[in-house]
Design an enzyme around this catalytic site. Structure first.
Site, PDB file in Angstrom:
ATOM      1  CB  CYS A   1      28.764 -15.347  34.656  1.00 14.40           C
ATOM      2  SG  CYS A   1      27.878 -15.831  33.312  1.00 14.40           S
TER       3      CYS A   1
ATOM      4  CG  ASP B   1       8.218  -8.931   4.236  1.00 10.22           C
ATOM      5  OD1 ASP B   1       8.477  -8.039   5.407  1.00 10.22           O
ATOM      6  OD2 ASP B   1       7.899  -9.695   4.256  1.00 10.22           O
TER       7      ASP B   1
ATOM      8  CG  LEU C   1       4.092   2.049   9.878  1.00  9.72           C
ATOM      9  CD1 LEU C   1       3.517   0.987   8.477  1.00  9.72           C
ATOM     10  CD2 LEU C   1       3.358   3.318   9.269  1.00  9.72           C
TER      11      LEU C   1
ATOM     12  CD  GLU D   1      41.292  -2.238 -23.727  1.00  5.79           C
ATOM     13  OE1 GLU D   1      41.773  -2.676 -23.353  1.00  5.79           O
ATOM     14  OE2 GLU D   1      40.028  -2.151 -25.014  1.00  5.79           O
TER      15      GLU D   1
ATOM     16  CE  LYS E   1       3.297  -7.253  10.057  1.00  9.83           C
ATOM     17  NZ  LYS E   1       3.927  -6.961  11.026  1.00  9.83           N
TER      18      LYS E   1
ATOM     19  CD  GLU F   1       0.690   3.683   1.046  1.00  7.58           C
ATOM     20  OE1 GLU F   1       1.076   3.599   1.447  1.00  7.58           O
ATOM     21  OE2 GLU F   1      -0.061   4.831   0.501  1.00  7.58           O
TER      22      GLU F   1
ATOM     23  CB  CYS G   1      23.510 -16.845  36.160  1.00  9.08           C
ATOM     24  SG  CYS G   1      25.653 -16.777  36.760  1.00  9.08           S
TER      25      CYS G   1
ATOM     26  CG  ASP H   1      46.499   2.819 -17.200  1.00  4.61           C
ATOM     27  OD1 ASP H   1      45.320   3.183 -15.927  1.00  4.61           O
ATOM     28  OD2 ASP H   1      47.539   3.398 -17.950  1.00  4.61           O
TER      29      ASP H   1
ATOM     30  CE  LYS I   1       4.523  -2.731   8.077  1.00  6.14           C
ATOM     31  NZ  LYS I   1       5.385  -3.608   7.312  1.00  6.14           N
TER      32      LYS I   1
ATOM     33  CB  CYS J   1      29.937 -18.894  35.669  1.00  4.38           C
ATOM     34  SG  CYS J   1      28.294 -18.140  36.901  1.00  4.38           S
TER      35      CYS J   1
ATOM     36  CB  CYS K   1      24.810 -20.202  35.220  1.00  5.48           C
ATOM     37  SG  CYS K   1      25.192 -19.908  33.787  1.00  5.48           S
TER      38      CYS K   1
ATOM     39  CE1 TYR L   1       7.212   3.718   2.588  1.00 10.05           C
ATOM     40  CE2 TYR L   1       7.618   2.204   1.230  1.00 10.05           C
ATOM     41  CZ  TYR L   1       7.601   2.206   2.365  1.00 10.05           C
ATOM     42  OH  TYR L   1       8.425   1.502   3.274  1.00 10.05           O
TER      43      TYR L   1
END
Ligand code: IVH
Length: 720
Positions: free
Chosen positions: A472, A141, A104, A56, A337, A137, A466, A58, A139, A445, A442, A249
Site C-alpha cells: 500500500c 496565544d 500545561l 561602504e 481554557k 495570568e 487496509c 566593505d 494565557k 491500493c 482500501c 512569565y
C-alpha cells in the site's frame, strides 16, 4: 565580494573607535551590523539589487570584523564570520534546552479547577484552611521562547520545538523591542534563561494580512501563526519589519534565584527590563481563581492580543519544587481554557485517508466557515462508528445522530484548535441524503480493509485498516513522512511534498533510500523543476547531518504501532543502546519470556507496546529494511537520567504510612533522581523505605535481605 553597481548609500557607521567601545556598546553595534550586513547580502545575492556601494559595504564588514576580533565571545553560529558568502536559505540551528520546555495541563470546567487545588492540598498535605496563593495570568496565544542571558547579555533565543530541542532564532529575536539585549539591574545571575510568549497584536495581524494579500503572499490563519511565520524568517530584516511583542512569565536554567515566589520573579523580570502581562493577579482561593477567569473572559474580546485561557500557578516556589511534574506537565500549574466558539456549515463530501498503520480515517470536507477567527474546511470524522453516531468512546457529542453528506453540521474548535463536530441539524437534512457507506476496500491500493477484534473485549476495533501492508503506497509514504518528521529524524527540506515526489519517482521507497539519494539519484533530482544546485545541496546537507541520531528518535522513527515519542524515550532509556534494544525486540518477537518480562518492567511499557514490537520484529521485510538503514546511520546511545545521584538506577519500594512526604511526592522525587519505584519487594529491590505501620513488605524485605530505611534515612541518602 565584487559589487558592480553603486546606488545611493543609506549607511551610517558608529564613529567611536572599536578600541574605545564598552562591551555593551560593542555588543549592540555587533548585533545591529549583523542584521544590516545580512540585509545587504540578501539584496545583493538573492534579489540582485544592492543598496550600498562596494566601499561602504566593505566599511561595514571591516568594522564588524574588528568588533568581533576585540570581543570574540560575541561570536555565535549566527555570526557572519561563520558563514561563507550569503548563507543560502536553510533551516535553523538546533538548540538543546538546558531545562526542557514543558506544557500545561488543561482545565475546561470549574470542577477541574476545584480538583486541581484539591490535588495540590493532598500532595502537600495542607489542611483546608491553609491559604495557597496562586499567580493568575492570561494565557497568551503566541509561541513560547527561551532567552538565554550570560552575564546579562542575550546569547541565544530558542523556540520550544519538541520541548527538548528548539530552533536558534537569536538573530531574529534581537529585532524585537520588548526583548532586552542586556539586562538592567545590579544582581543579574551569571546564567539566566527567561521564558515567555512572542505574539502579534490582532491589529498588526490584520494589517500584515492586508499587505500579504496585496503582494499575493501567504495569508496567515491567526495572529499566532503570523507571529510564528514572522519569527521563522531566514532574513532577520523581515522579522524586524513585523511588529512582535514579548511577555516574560517563566524561566529555565538560572544560576541564582532572585525571588522565592512566581509573583516575585515576575516583578523581578520587570526590573530587568522585560514586559510582563499587566493583568496578572494573585488569587487565594478557588473562588478568586474562577472570578479571575470570568473577568478576563469578559475582557478577552477587547484585548489587543489573543488569549485562549488563563494560567494558575502556585506562587511559592518551594511548593512548586515539591509538587514537581507528571510526565510533561507541572502539578503546580494549570491552564483554564475558555469555551470554544461554534459555527454551522454544510458537509460537502467525505474523503478517506489511509495512514501509516493502514488506518482508514474519514475526513469531512466542509463548506469553508470561520470558527474563532480561523477558516475551517476539514473536520476529522474519526471512524465509521463515529459517522453512524454509535461510537462509545466518548468522542461523539451527537447522541446517536448519524452524519450524511449534505448535512448541516455544528462545528467547534476543541481547545480552540482542532475542529470537531458538535451536532447535526436534522431539520436541514436534504431528503436525498443517505446514510454513509464506509468503504471495505482500501481506496489507495484496493486491498481488503478490515476491523480487527480486540482480544480482551471481543468487540471490533473502532478502526478499519487496509491489509495491504507494504504494497500500500499510502502506508509506505506515511511512514516516510513520520521518519523525516520533527520528532523523528527531523530532516529540514524533506517534507511531505518532497517525500511524495521521491516515492512516486521510485527513488525513496524506504528510509534507507533517503540516505542513498545523493549517491543514486542526484543527477535526476537536479533535473526536477524547482531543484536547483543550492536547494539540492541544502537537502543533502540536512540529510547527512542526521546520520548520527539518538536512540529515542531512531526507535520512534521506525514507525512501530503504538510507539510514540514518549514510549520511544522510555525504551531508549531502558535499553540505552540500539543493539540492546534490537536484540531484546528480536527475542520478544520469538516469545522469549525473560525478554518480555524485562520490556514489561520498563516505565510506560505494557502489553500493547510489547505486542506491537513483536509484530514489527517478526516481519522479515522490516528486519531487512532496518538492516539497510543501520548501514547508513549511527545510532547514539541514550542518555541515562541523572546518573550522579546516590539512588540512580536503584529500585525503591515505599511502604507504611509515610509522615514526611506523601507517596506521590516520594515517588516523583525518587524518579527525578533516577531511581525506579516499585510496588512490590523482590530480590532486585535495593531499598525499602518504611513508615509507621509497615507490614508484609517489611517482612519481604527482611526475607530477601533488602536494606530497610526510615524516612529520615532516605532523606539523608538523597540529600534532604
Ligand atoms: S507557563 C511549565 N504561563 O502555554 C509550563 N505558559 O500550554 C510553563 N503560555 O508552552 C508555561 N501564557 O507557550 C505559562 N502565562 C503563561 C502562559 C503560558 C501562554 C503558553 C506557553 C506554553 C503553553 C502551555
Amino acid at each position: 565580494m565584487a559589487k558592480t553597481t553603486k546606488p545611493k548609500s543609506t549607511v551610517k557607521t558608529d564613529k567611536t573607535p572599536v578600541d574605545l567601545l564598552t562591551l555593551k556598546q560593542a555588543s549592540a553595534e555587533y548585533a545591529r551590523l549583523q542584521v544590516e550586513i545580512a540585509a545587504h547580502d540578501k539584496r545583493y545575492y538573492q534579489d540582485d539589487r544592492p543598496s550600498v556601494s562596494d566601499a561602504e559595504y566593505d566599511e561595514l564588514r571591516k568594522r564588524y570584523n574588528a568588533i568581533e576580533a576585540k570581543f570574540p565571545h560575541l561570536r555565535t553560529l549566527e555570526s557572519l564570520s561563520m558563514k561563507v558568502g550569503a548563507a543560502p536559505a536553510r533551516g535553523f540551528r538546533k538548540v538543546r534546552h538546558a531545562v526542557p520546555m514543558l506544557s500545561l495541563d488543561n482545565a475546561f470546567a470549574e470542577e477541574d479547577v476545584v480538583e486541581f487545588v484539591g490535588r495540590i492540598r493532598r500532595f502537600l498535605k495542607l489542611t483546608e484552611d491553609e491559604p495557597i496563593a496562586f499567580s493568575a495570568e492570561p494565557k497568551i496565544d503566541g509561541l513560547s521562547m527561551s532567552l538565554r542571558y550570560e552575564n546579562g547579555d542575550l546569547v541565544t533565543a530558542a523556540t520550544r520545538g519538541d520541548g527538548q530541542e528548539g530552533e536558534d532564532v537569536t538573530a531574529n529575536i534581537r529585532t524585537l523591542k520588548q526583548v532586552p539585549q542586556y539586562l538592567k539591574g545590579k544582581h543579574i545571575p551569571p546564567v539566566l534563561e527567561v521564558r515567555g510568549e512572542v505574539y502579534m497584536t490582532k491589529a498588526d495581524f490584520l494589517k500584515l494580512n492586508e499587505r500579504q494579500k496585496a503582494a499575493d503572499d501567504t495569508i496567515f490563519a491567526n495572529p499566532r501563526n503570523s507571529a510564528a511565520g514572522s519569527l521563522r524568517q531566514k532574513d532577520p530584516t523581515v522579522t524586524a519589519s513585523r511588529p512582535l511583542g514579548f511577555f516574560a512569565y517563566a524561566w529555565g536554567e538560572i544560576s541564582e534565584m532572585p525571588a522565592d515566589t512566581q509573583s516575585g520573579m515576575i516583578a523581578w523580570f520587570e526590573k530587568c527590563g522585560f514586559t510582563t502581562n499587566p493583568l496578572t493577579r494573585l488569587c487565594h482561593s478557588v473562588e478568586e481563581l474562577i472570578a479571575f477567569h470570568r473577568k478576563i473572559g469578559e475582557e478577552r474580546s477587547h484585548l489587543d492580543y489573543d488569549i485562549d485561557g488563563v494560567v494558575y500557578k502556585v506562587d511559592r516556589l518551594d511548593w512548586q519544587e515539591r509538587l514537581g511534574f507528571v510526565s510533561r506537565t507541572p502539578r503546580w500549574a494549570i491552564a483554564h481554557k475558555f469555551p470554544a466558539e461554534k459555527a454551522t456549515t454544510v458537509l460537502k463530501d467525505i474523503e478517506i485517508q489511509v495512514g501509516r498503520t493502514g488506518a482508514l480515517t474519514p475526513v469531512g470536507k466542509l463548506e469553508p466557515v470561520g470558527v474563532g477567527g480561523v477558516i475551517v474546511q476539514n473536520v476529522s470524522l474519526h471512524n465509521e462508528d463515529y459517522i453512524k453516531g454509535t461510537d462509545n468512546n466518548g468522542e461523539s457529542l451527537r447522541e446517536g445522530r448519524d452524519i450524511r453528506i449534505g448535512d448541516t453540521l455544528v462545528i467547534q474548535r476543541a481547545g480552540d484548535v482542532i475542529p470537531q463536530v458538535v451536532d447535526v441539524v436534522l431539520d436541514k437534512r436534504p431528503k436525498s441524503a443517505k446514510p454513509y457507506k464506509f468503504p471495505t476496500e482500501c481506496p489507495v491500493c484496493g486491498s481488503e480493509a478490515v476491523r480487527e477484534h480486540d482480544a480482551a473485549t471481543g468487540r471490533p476495533d473502532s478502526v478499519r485498516r487496509c491489509t495491504g501492508g507494504f504494497i500500500c503506497r499510502a502506508q509506505a509514504v506515511e511512514h516516510l513522512k513520520l521518519f523525516a518528521s520533527r520528532r523523528a529524524f527531523d530532516i529540514d527540506g524533506l517534507g511531505e511534498k518532497q517525500i511524495e515526489l521521491f516515492h512516486e519517482k521510485g527513488w525513496v521507497k524506504e528510509p534507507a533510500d533517503i540516505f542513498t539519494l545523493e549517491r543514486k539519484h542526484k543527477k535526476e533530482l537536479l533535473e526536477e523543476e524547482g531543484y536547483g544546485d543550492t536547494s539540492v545541496r541544502n537537502l543533502f546537507d540536512a540529510i547527512n547531518s542526521r546520520r548520527e541520531i539518538g536512540l529515542d528518535r531512531f526507535s520512534y522513527a521506525l514507525g512501530i504501532r503504538h510507539i510514540g515519542d514518549t514510549t520511544a524515550l522510555s525504551l531508549a532509556r531502558g535499553y540505552s543502546a540500539w543493539k540492546a534494544f534490537h536484540d531484546a525486540a528480536l527475542k520478544v518477537a520469538k516469545g522469549d519470556a525473560e525478554a518480555i518480562a524485562e520490556m514489561d518492567a520498563l516505565d510506560q511499557i505494557g502489553d500493547t507496546v510489547i505486542e506491537a514490537t513483536a509484530d514489527y520484529f517478526k516481519e522479515k521485510r522490516n528486519l531487512a529494511a532496518i538492516e539497510r538503514l543501520a548501514k547508513e546511520v549511527n545510532v547514539l546511545d541514550a542518555e541515562k537520567p541523572k546518573r550522579d545521584t546516590a539512588v540512580a538506577g536503584k529500585t525503591v519500594v515505599f511502604t507504611g504510612a509515610l509522615e514526611k512526604f506523601t507517596r506521590d511526592e516520594a515517588k516523583a522525587t525518587a524518579e527525578r533522581l533516577g531511581a525506579k519505584v516499585s510496588g512490590s519487594v523482590s530480590k532486585k529491590t535495593d531499598y525499602v523505605v518504611a513508615g509507621p505501620g509497615a507490614g508484609s513488605k517489611l517482612a519481604e524485605a527482611q526475607k530477601h535481605g533488602v536494606q530497610v530505611l526510615s524516612e529520615d534515612e532516605w532523606l539523608a541518602l538523597i540529600g534532604g
